[in-house]
Design an enzyme around this catalytic site. Structure first.
Site, PDB file in Angstrom:
ATOM      1  CE1 TYR A 129     -22.770  -6.820  53.779  1.00 27.92           C
ATOM      2  CE2 TYR A 129     -22.688  -9.083  53.262  1.00 27.92           C
ATOM      3  CZ  TYR A 129     -22.180  -7.600  52.873  1.00 27.92           C
ATOM      4  OH  TYR A 129     -21.372  -7.005  52.001  1.00 27.92           O
ATOM      5  CG  HIS A 134     -25.407  -3.462  51.363  1.00 28.28           C
ATOM      6  ND1 HIS A 134     -24.818  -2.416  51.095  1.00 28.28           N
ATOM      7  CD2 HIS A 134     -24.740  -4.185  52.520  1.00 28.28           C
ATOM      8  CE1 HIS A 134     -23.705  -2.212  52.011  1.00 28.28           C
ATOM      9  NE2 HIS A 134     -23.547  -3.250  52.753  1.00 28.28           N
ATOM     10  NE  ARG A 143     -16.448 -11.379  47.803  1.00 24.99           N
ATOM     11  CZ  ARG A 143     -17.051 -10.949  48.867  1.00 24.99           C
ATOM     12  NH1 ARG A 143     -16.423 -10.461  49.794  1.00 24.99           N
ATOM     13  NH2 ARG A 143     -18.441 -10.780  48.727  1.00 24.99           N
ATOM     14  CD  GLU A 202     -27.216  -1.380  58.904  1.00 25.55           C
ATOM     15  OE1 GLU A 202     -27.808  -2.024  59.949  1.00 25.55           O
ATOM     16  OE2 GLU A 202     -26.209  -1.374  58.908  1.00 25.55           O
ATOM     17  CG  ASP A 234     -24.070   0.017  61.686  1.00 26.12           C
ATOM     18  OD1 ASP A 234     -23.253   0.355  62.574  1.00 26.12           O
ATOM     19  OD2 ASP A 234     -23.529  -1.203  61.033  1.00 26.12           O
ATOM     20  CD  GLN A 241     -16.611  -1.936  56.285  1.00 27.42           C
ATOM     21  OE1 GLN A 241     -16.872  -0.833  56.117  1.00 27.42           O
ATOM     22  NE2 GLN A 241     -17.266  -3.025  55.972  1.00 27.42           N
ATOM     23  CE1 TYR A 245     -12.034  -6.604  53.840  1.00 29.40           C
ATOM     24  CE2 TYR A 245     -13.940  -8.199  54.255  1.00 29.40           C
ATOM     25  CZ  TYR A 245     -12.917  -7.818  53.358  1.00 29.40           C
ATOM     26  OH  TYR A 245     -13.091  -8.046  52.240  1.00 29.40           O
ATOM     27  CE  LYS A 254     -19.357  -1.648  59.176  1.00 29.62           C
ATOM     28  NZ  LYS A 254     -20.584  -1.407  58.391  1.00 29.62           N
ATOM     29  CB  THR A 350     -26.316  -1.222  54.047  1.00 29.03           C
ATOM     30  OG1 THR A 350     -25.451  -0.801  54.703  1.00 29.03           O
ATOM     31  CG2 THR A 350     -26.597  -0.093  53.289  1.00 29.03           C
TER      32      THR A 350
END
Ligand code: CA
Length: 416
Positions: A129, A134, A143, A202, A234, A241, A245, A254, A350
């Site tokens: 990640y 991203h 958030r 990716e 991906d 998700q 998650y 995923k 990503t």
């Protein structure tokens, strides 16, 4: 300089001007030829049967057995980096010297006559990640912009262990996944086809054989354990998700499919395109400190194609935007003693650039569906529709040499 990388080399094979596969590339793959699978390379639109080259004595002083008369490249990847390099240099030598024409022409096949297959049997798949933009974008959406990056992000190359069984080759269609989702304002989840199907742009690196369990691969050693790279899509079900998650990360959102391009471009071939990475501030822990240029300048492009319009570009990004480079990813992965094996696949996460046109997912491009993208037929896309084909391409250019990956292309079919 690695001999096969010499920009002045000329091959006796025909190569189109804009080909991703000039004599300086020499990628590796697996192809189905005459009812069997073989290790292959490619120059222009000619596929080279490496097993045949072996039988013709091409690798006499380099390889003691035929690693290309196999269904996968894993056994070849168990060899050392110096062997990978010698084989690639030797292939380059054969196809630059006109005197070899008669001897080796029987190992060549037109690309259209062979079927490409999965290049490796993927043992383990890890997804990082590592693009700051991203992680920031996703943090803003899920958030808040003031705390978009979680406190660990600038210290740890964050990643998780994905699913290897559903890594598929370019050209393999996928079905829209089904699963649990929590609709906005709903109190209980519902079950049904994913409504927010997304890609993730990716790149993935494929490893050689690592060290025994308990040992670590240092940041300086990392490159000796990385064979090469492929383009990696991906696939992600955003609604599934979002609901599943917390607290352990993505699961069914995923693991239904990740698509790869068929040609592994070696890390050696990418060497000329090394570039400087972003300054890392705050300072990283000593085991993640590196010297030299460890990012790689690889142009990336995403297109959507449908029954109503031909390939339409929706994003242009670059692998050089990675905050954590592949050396840091591998050093981090093994710092606790985790063992890696030949044919493991590690995806970058990503890859999004700072500019909106360089975002690597529909989630970001359409900003959670609030800014739909216009397609050439007048339709709009917030996410990926049934019948859409997503195409990703990648290439590097320097000194008039273009090293490319070809493409990964996947069509989405309605839920099964
Ligand atoms: Ca991913």
């Amino acid at each position: 300089m690695i001999e096969a990388n010499n920009p002045n080399l000329k091959t006796w094979l025909e190569v189109a001007q804009n080909s991703d596969f000039p004599i300086q590339n020499i990628p590796f793959g697996i192809a189905f030829i005459d009812n069997s699978k073989f290790g292959v390379s490619r120059i222009g639109d000619k596929v080279i049967n490496l097993s045949k080259l072996y039988e013709l004595g091409a690798f006499q002083s380099i390889l003691s057995e035929n690693y290309f008369d196999k269904d996968f490249l894993n056994d070849f990847l168990k060899k050392k980096k110096s062997d990978w390099r010698s084989v690639r240099n030797r292939i380059s030598e054969i196809f630059t010297d006109e005197n070899n024409k008669d001897k080796y022409t029987s190992a060549l096949y037109p690309l259209k006559d062979v079927e490409m297959c999965m290049p490796v049997k993927v043992g383990d798949y890890t997804d990082f990640y590592s693009s700051r933009q991203h992680a920031y974008n996703v943090g803003c959406m899920f958030r808040d912009p003031d705390n978009a990056l979680l406190p660990n992000w600038l210290h740890v190359p964050v990643g998780y262990h994905g699913r290897a069984s559903s890594i598929i080759l370019s050209g393999t269609d996928i079905y829209r996944p089904k699963g649990q989702q929590l609709p906005l304002d709903a109190k209980a989840p519902v079950f049904g086809p994913c409504k927010l199907l997304d890609f993730e742009l990716e790149m993935a690196f494929i490893t050689g054989e690592g060290k025994p369990l308990g040992d670590s691969i240092s940041i300086d050693e990392a490159e000796d354990y990385i064979f090469g790279m492929v383009i990696f899509n991906d696939w992600s079900a955003r609604d599934i998700q979002k609901w599943e998650y917390v607290p352990l990360g993505p699961f069914l959102a995923k693991n239904f499919a990740s698509s790869i391009s068929p040609w592994i471009v070696t890390l050696d071939a990418l060497e000329p395109f090394r570039c400087k990475g972003e300054e890392q501030e705050p300072e990283v822990l000593p085991y993640l400190k590196y010297t030299g240029y460890k990012n790689i300048d690889i142009n990336l492009e995403v297109q959507i194609e449908s029954a109503n319009f031909s390939a339409h570009t929706i994003s242009k990004s670059n692998y050089k935007y990675m905050y954590w480079n592949l050396n840091q990813q591998l050093a981090h992965h093994t710092v606790n003693g985790c063992d890696i094996h030949a044919g493991d696949m590690m995806a970058s996460g990503t890859i999004s650039g700072n500019d909106e046109s360089a975002y690597g997912s529909m989630l970001e491009l359409s900003w959670k569906g609030t800014k739909p993208l216009s397609m050439p037929d007048g339709s709009e896309r917030k996410f990926i529709n049934d019948g859409d084909t997503v195409i990703m391409k990648a290439h590097s250019t320097k000194d008039n040499v273009r090293i490319g990956f070809g493409e990964v292309r996947t069509k989405v079919l309605p839920t099964k």
